[in-house]
Scaffold this motif. Sequence first.
Motif, short mmCIF file in Angstrom:
data_model
loop_
_atom_site.label_atom_id
_atom_site.label_comp_id
_atom_site.label_asym_id
_atom_site.label_seq_id
_atom_site.Cartn_x
_atom_site.Cartn_y
_atom_site.Cartn_z
N PRO A 1 -6.35 6.55 -8.98
CA PRO A 1 -5.52 6.66 -7.78
C PRO A 1 -5.28 8.10 -7.36
CG PRO A 1 -4.15 6.21 -9.70
CD PRO A 1 -5.57 6.16 -10.17
N HIS A 2 -5.05 8.27 -6.07
CA HIS A 2 -4.64 9.54 -5.49
C HIS A 2 -3.54 9.27 -4.47
CE1 HIS A 2 -8.83 10.38 -6.81
NE2 HIS A 2 -8.32 11.55 -7.17
N ALA A 3 -2.72 10.23 -4.22
CA ALA A 3 -1.69 10.08 -3.19
C ALA A 3 -2.35 9.79 -1.85
CB ALA A 3 -0.85 11.36 -3.10
N GLU A 4 -1.71 8.90 -1.08
CA GLU A 4 -2.16 8.53 0.26
C GLU A 4 -3.44 7.69 0.30
OE1 GLU A 4 -0.28 9.19 2.91
OE2 GLU A 4 1.14 10.59 1.98
N ASP A 5 -3.93 7.19 -0.84
CA ASP A 5 -5.11 6.32 -0.82
C ASP A 5 -4.84 5.03 -0.05
OD1 ASP A 5 -6.82 7.94 -2.24
OD2 ASP A 5 -6.65 6.82 -4.13
N GLU A 6 -3.64 4.47 -0.25
CA GLU A 6 -3.23 3.19 0.36
C GLU A 6 -4.11 2.02 -0.09
OE1 GLU A 6 -2.16 3.32 4.47
OE2 GLU A 6 -0.86 5.06 4.19
N PHE A 7 -4.28 1.92 -1.40
CA PHE A 7 -4.91 0.77 -2.05
C PHE A 7 -4.13 -0.49 -1.67
CE2 PHE A 7 -5.03 -2.09 -5.75
CZ PHE A 7 -6.37 -2.10 -6.13
N GLY A 8 -4.83 -1.47 -1.10
CA GLY A 8 -4.18 -2.70 -0.67
C GLY A 8 -3.83 -2.73 0.79
N HIS A 9 -4.35 -1.76 1.55
CA HIS A 9 -4.08 -1.75 3.00
C HIS A 9 -4.71 -2.95 3.69
CE1 HIS A 9 -4.50 -0.57 7.22
NE2 HIS A 9 -3.41 0.13 7.02
N ALA A 10 -5.82 -3.43 3.17
CA ALA A 10 -6.47 -4.64 3.69
C ALA A 10 -6.91 -5.50 2.52
CB ALA A 10 -7.67 -4.27 4.56
N GLY B 1 -9.05 -3.18 0.38
CA GLY B 1 -9.35 -1.99 1.16
C GLY B 1 -8.50 -0.81 0.74
N VAL B 2 -9.15 0.34 0.61
CA VAL B 2 -8.48 1.61 0.27
C VAL B 2 -8.92 2.59 1.35
CG1 VAL B 2 -7.88 3.15 -1.65
CG2 VAL B 2 -9.00 0.97 -2.12
N TRP B 3 -8.44 2.37 2.55
CA TRP B 3 -9.01 2.96 3.76
C TRP B 3 -8.86 4.47 3.85
CZ3 TRP B 3 -6.10 2.95 8.96
CH2 TRP B 3 -4.74 3.22 8.76
N PHE C 1 0.80 -1.22 0.00
CA PHE C 1 0.00 0.00 0.00
C PHE C 1 0.84 1.28 0.00
CE2 PHE C 1 0.11 -0.96 4.64
CZ PHE C 1 0.58 0.25 5.13
N GLY C 2 2.15 1.14 0.18
CA GLY C 2 3.02 2.31 0.08
C GLY C 2 3.57 2.55 -1.30
N GLN C 3 3.29 1.66 -2.23
CA GLN C 3 3.86 1.76 -3.57
C GLN C 3 3.34 2.99 -4.29
OE1 GLN C 3 4.05 -2.00 -5.54
NE2 GLN C 3 4.35 -1.11 -7.57
N ASP C 4 4.24 3.70 -4.97
CA ASP C 4 3.85 4.86 -5.76
C ASP C 4 3.20 4.40 -7.06
OD1 ASP C 4 5.13 6.21 -3.77
OD2 ASP C 4 6.78 6.96 -5.01
N VAL C 5 2.19 5.12 -7.49
CA VAL C 5 1.51 4.85 -8.76
C VAL C 5 1.45 6.17 -9.52
CG1 VAL C 5 -0.63 4.10 -9.87
CG2 VAL C 5 0.13 3.01 -7.75
N ASN C 6 2.07 6.20 -10.68
CA ASN C 6 2.11 7.42 -11.49
C ASN C 6 2.65 8.60 -10.67
OD1 ASN C 6 0.90 5.88 -13.50
ND2 ASN C 6 -1.16 6.56 -12.97
N SER C 7 3.71 8.32 -9.88
CA SER C 7 4.38 9.33 -9.05
C SER C 7 3.51 9.80 -7.88
CB SER C 7 4.82 10.53 -9.88
OG SER C 7 5.75 10.14 -10.88
#
Length: 526
Positions: free
Chosen positions: A166-175, A192-194, A124-130
């Motif tokens: 995606p948006h910064a800090e979404d954390e897609f994959g946190h759960a 989860g994208v909490w 969930f910390g991985q950058d996507v499109n910077s």
Amino acid sequence: MTSRSIPHHLAAIPITIIVAALAFGLCASASWAANRARPDFNGDGFADLAIGDPDEDLNVGQEAGLVHVVYGSAGGLTATNSQVWGLNSPGIQGTAAAFDLFGAALAWGDFDGDGFDDLAIGAFGQDVNSLDFAGAVHVLYGSPQGLRAVGDQVWTESSPGIVNVPHAEDEFGHALAAGDFDGDGFDDLAIGVWQKDIDAAVDGGAVHVLYGSHHGLRAAGNQFWNADRAGIVGQAQSGDLFGAALATGDFNGDGFADLAVGIPGRKISDADGAGAVQILYGSSQGLRAQHNQLWSQDSPGILRSSQALDGLGTKLAGGDFDGDGFADLAIALPNKDIGSSADAGGVMVLYGSPNGLKAHRNQFWCESSSGLPGAADPGDNFGAALAVGDFNGDGRDDLAIGITGKTIGAAAQAGAVLVLVGSHQGLRAAGAQLLSENTPGIQQTAQAGDEFGHALTAGDFNGNGRTDLAIGVPYKDVGGTADAGIVHVLFGRASGIGVSGDQVWDQETLGSGETSEVGDEFGDYM
């Protein structure tokens, strides 16, 4: 790259959920026993163990992350053929970078229906499109040789066909959680994208669902759920953290897996962060809004009442505790005050029925519950982790509960695990076990700050028909290496969890070539 941001009232406990697919309850009745040996990545009939190590640096910077996979055998887990996976592993898509946190969430399911379980790995910390911390999920598929890089998948909110962006800090994959929501024989994956903003609701949170097929997970028919979606009970609020925890189970016994979504930041009445849980029911069309439920401590008939910062829904686990063929749901509130003991923690249990989860017979468990060993103390965080399995092989699931802040002897925050036993009447205090590293027969000795029970998972690692329990101790010093971390494995017996013949694993005993380093926190996620 930005650092992690966790809401202050939830920062004391691990929120990423791993237990969902390990609940052994994707369908009603006989499937409970059939799933006891899972996850089985190589199809040999013995459960295997995946251990997330997201704090591993990998010489690319802090917290790039790894996942260790240990395979089961008649003698239990074995280092033979163990695997280490990371974003620098040959054949894996992507490149490891600091703060990827690869392995901070795990879930298993047979997404392609080939009889071998597959592993979904949150980064969930991985950058996507910077975009910092937008997040990704990697999927490795099983085979007779175990997990393999061939055919691996990477999913983000920028993947073609995925609803939303995606948006910064979404954390897609946190759960993560897996279950067959549409009953087609292929497991599906909830993500989860909490920290997703939902319109004006900052960190309102959301859940993506990908459906399985002969070719594995696919974008076709994917869903995007949040508290503002049409037909959903309730409304998105800032700080809800919808999707912070996920679990599956067939709560109404109709043959379709259902999804429980933790909302630990939800304000209930005037209680900020009291928390709630949303239930989405499966159907031949997949998850749907029809008959969805919103549960809190203020729901009619529920024991106790909502208090600020309880964090209901921080952890979830599904299992059939009364053996009636309907999955039940354990819901953690690890920050619940018990009497004058702040953050002592508790666990609420809802029982399934033909109409789904119900308030009837609901239970509230804490260390002060009648008949349990021990007592509720400030900062115990009872419910910091949950795992479900039939540890005594009687056909009814039991519940293991992590108590990470528990003082053992003179060792503050050494941690413990309480095991509640299932029965025809549901979970009961009779026969409960309180386990720690000072329990006679268990290897190691409790030390301050270990957090025994920080992560829990279960599976029949030796194939004897009883579920075994893996216990993460991520802040355990290994040799002179601080916070390197270990994992205990205790084996199920007719009398419950056995304390002799246990196994202790660290990165070096696995023979993987990885060494224990300061702050690795091996065993942080399972």
